[in-house]
Design a protein around this motif. Structure first.
Motif, mmCIF file in Angstrom:
data_model
loop_
_atom_site.group_PDB
_atom_site.id
_atom_site.type_symbol
_atom_site.label_atom_id
_atom_site.label_comp_id
_atom_site.label_asym_id
_atom_site.label_seq_id
_atom_site.Cartn_x
_atom_site.Cartn_y
_atom_site.Cartn_z
ATOM 1 N N LYS A 190 0.829 -1.215 0.000
ATOM 2 C CA LYS A 190 0.000 0.000 0.000
ATOM 3 C C LYS A 190 0.860 1.261 0.000
ATOM 4 O O LYS A 190 0.705 2.155 0.837
ATOM 5 N N ASN A 192 1.443 4.422 -0.709
ATOM 6 C CA ASN A 192 0.818 5.678 -1.126
ATOM 7 C C ASN A 192 1.818 6.825 -1.207
ATOM 8 O O ASN A 192 1.442 7.973 -1.414
ATOM 9 N N VAL A 249 -4.194 7.654 -1.834
ATOM 10 C CA VAL A 249 -4.653 7.526 -0.452
ATOM 11 C C VAL A 249 -4.168 6.234 0.197
ATOM 12 O O VAL A 249 -3.496 6.248 1.225
ATOM 13 N N ASP A 250 -4.444 5.105 -0.417
ATOM 14 C CA ASP A 250 -4.135 3.831 0.237
ATOM 15 C C ASP A 250 -3.480 2.829 -0.696
ATOM 16 O O ASP A 250 -3.484 1.634 -0.439
ATOM 17 N N ARG A 251 -2.905 3.305 -1.782
ATOM 18 C CA ARG A 251 -2.258 2.417 -2.753
ATOM 19 C C ARG A 251 -1.327 3.255 -3.618
ATOM 20 O O ARG A 251 -1.413 4.485 -3.614
#
Length: 553
Positions: A190, A192, A249-251
């Motif tokens: 993840k 980001n 955001v998350d990746r």
């Protein structure tokens, strides 16, 4: 509001304006010129890859990244990993423009004992005199840069740093299996803090990617690997910068930047032969002149017969953008400085969210200093004020300082009967555009005043000699019958009102205008090749382009 580094996504979503848009465009032109000079001097190198990625590298270094070249080992810096390392000449040119080394050193490219070899070598404090400050990665072997980027991202997360890693990928190198193994790892962790940019020019060393090893549907592939994916025109900085600013955001995130290999030089553009081929050194003056011939069409949306209501203006902007306009020209008239009135900052603010095209705003108003902040907040990328509206040099200095500090390209306009004030020569480094009016301001649809041409031909060379590097803009009565003369005089931004919106076929009018300018530049290059005794050689290399414009001799 303008941004010079990465910020919160909610704010970046509303960010359409670019820090001194015209100044950035000028730097990108210089970047290509420096790279081309080095390649021609060396007799080898990769112009195609350097030119396709010029906007990507330039936007990262000139606006996006937190990266102090004077402190290249700062642990809080943003990282740029150039995985497509054969774009080294363009990368070196970018670094020279941010102060890594003197621009003149590009002439040592690929020479014995030079720091500027065919593939970049990672900067080392231990060997700082033999490596280039700012280079994070020794590129060469394809497909490895993304893995290196992931390692840096993981280390930064362990160290609780919030800096970003930007990785430039070539589309040919996505044939490498390691790219896809790395993409799985980046999604798993993840990351980001990772943004990859794919230079999707559709050409690799031996030909077109889709003929050698197809990689489409490339967007769907990255989505299936659980990345955030966006697709843009990689040569439109107004599309590129907002996406570079938006942190995932998350990746991890990848920007598929659709580009043209060799963009900027017509016979190199989209031509696999120029992947790794150097132009002849004797052709360099012609090629630089071609780069300097880059122009922009800026339609004035007050023109036409359908009025200046908000919906009409939005429709004209959408039409201009759809058919290839480069900017949108906003004529603000107050009914005092000029007889008529149009619209003001509140209307511009409503128009801003409808397009990412730069807003080229021409303030034909009294006391521009008093309302400047409102036009900045409305989202104008370029703001030009009239010399005649400035009571003295001090007032212009106040305006100029405010625009630059706000990230807006400052401009100065002069009426047909006005000579440039002497004090303008003190601000040449802090002006991005000078508008030479070819009609008296305040009325749409006027005819071009021919007496302005001698003024252009006199003023433009003088200002160039005194060091002005910005743009000259022709405004007033510009149509197919007058645009060539203004181009020949040195103007590179053309405001066209009724010539575009007074025509029933806007698409054809914009296309015809660009064809006219392109063919005129091509003829000028052909004539110059003759004066340099290079005509036969030049025609041989440009035959397809010359025939396209029916200029064959």
């Amino acid at each position: 509001m303008r941004w010079s580094g990465h910020d919160q996504n909610e704010e970046a979503d509303n960010m359409y304006n670019i820090n001194r848009y015209l100044n950035l465009k000028e730097k990108l032109k210089e970047l290509r010129t420096i790279a081309l000079t080095g390649i021609a001097e060396a007799g080898s190198g990769h112009p195609g890859a350097s030119f396709s990625a010029a906007e990507i590298m330039g936007c990262l270094y000139f606006q996006i990244m937190n990266n102090d070249i004077k402190n290249p080992s700062n642990p809080n810096r943003d990282y740029f990993i150039n995985s497509k390392a054969h774009s080294a000449p363009g990368y070196y040119a970018t670094l020279s423009l941010v102060g890594s080394f003197p621009k003149e050193e590009i002439k040592t490219l690929r020479k014995l004992n030079s720091r500027l070899q065919g593939h970049p070598v990672r900067f080392s404090e231990m060997q700082k005199h033999h490596s280039v400050p700012g280079i994070e990665y020794s590129g060469g072997s394809e497909g490895i840069g993304l893995s290196v980027s992931i390692g840096i991202c993981l280390a930064n997360k362990l160290d609780k740093r919030d800096n970003m890693v930007y990785c430039l990928l070539g589309d040919g190198e996505t044939n490498e299996g390691q790219i896809w193994e790395a993409s799985m790892a980046a999604a798993k962790f993840k990351l980001n803090n990772l943004i990859a940019i794919l230079d999707r020019n559709k050409i690799q060393q031996d030909g077109f990617t889709e003929e050698i090893m197809p990689i489409d549907p490339i967007k769907e592939k990255w989505l299936s690997f659980n990345w955030e994916v966006v697709e843009i025109n990689g040569h439109k900085i107004e599309q590129l910068i907002p996406e570079l600013l938006k942190k995932p955001v998350d990746r991890p995130k990848i920007i598929i930047a659709n580009t043209v290999k060799g963009n900027g030089i017509k016979h190199m553009a989209n031509n696999p032969q120029w992947h790794g081929k150097a132009p002849s050194k004797k052709h360099l003056p012609l090629l630089i002149r071609e780069l300097e011939g880059e122009y922009m069409i800026s339609p004035s949306i007050i023109a036409g017969t359908d009025g200046i209501g908000e919906e009409s203006l939005k429709q004209k902007i959408a039409t201009a953008e759809r058919y290839g306009a480069d900017m949108i020209h906003l004529d603000v008239m107050d009914g005092k400085f000029v007889p008529n009135s149009t619209f003001f900052f509140d209307t511009i603010k409503k128009l801003r969210d409808g397009t990412r095209l730069p807003f080229d705003t021409h303030l034909m108003i009294q006391n521009p200093a008093k309302v400047l902040e409102q036009y900045i907040d409305a989202g104008c990328d370029v703001i030009s004020v009239h010399a005649e509206a400035c009571s003295n040099e001090q007032e212009f200095e106040k305006i100029n300082t405010k625009l630059i500090s706000s990230g807006v390209s400052p401009g100065l306009a002069v009426n047909p009967g006005t000579e440039l004030p002497e004090w303008v020569f003190s601000y040449l480094d802090n002006l991005d555009v000078i508008i030479i009016m070819s009609v008296n301001p305040g009325f749409a649809g006027q005819k071009f005043i021919p007496e302005v041409l001698p003024k252009m031909k006199r003023a433009i060379p003088l200002l160039r000699e005194r060091g002005f590097k910005g743009y000259f803009e022709a405004d007033g009565g510009i149509d197919l019958s007058t645009i060539k003369q203004c181009f020949d005089a040195g103007c590179r931004i053309f405001v066209m009102g009724n010539a575009i919106f007074g025509n029933s076929d806007v698409e054809k009018r914009i296309r015809d205008t660009k064809f006219l300018l392109d063919s005129y530049l091509e003829k000028s290059l052909l004539d110059e090749s003759q004066s340099l005794n290079l005509e036969e050689d030049w025609i041989k290399g440009r035959r397809n382009i010359i025939e396209q414009f029916n200029l064959a001799r």
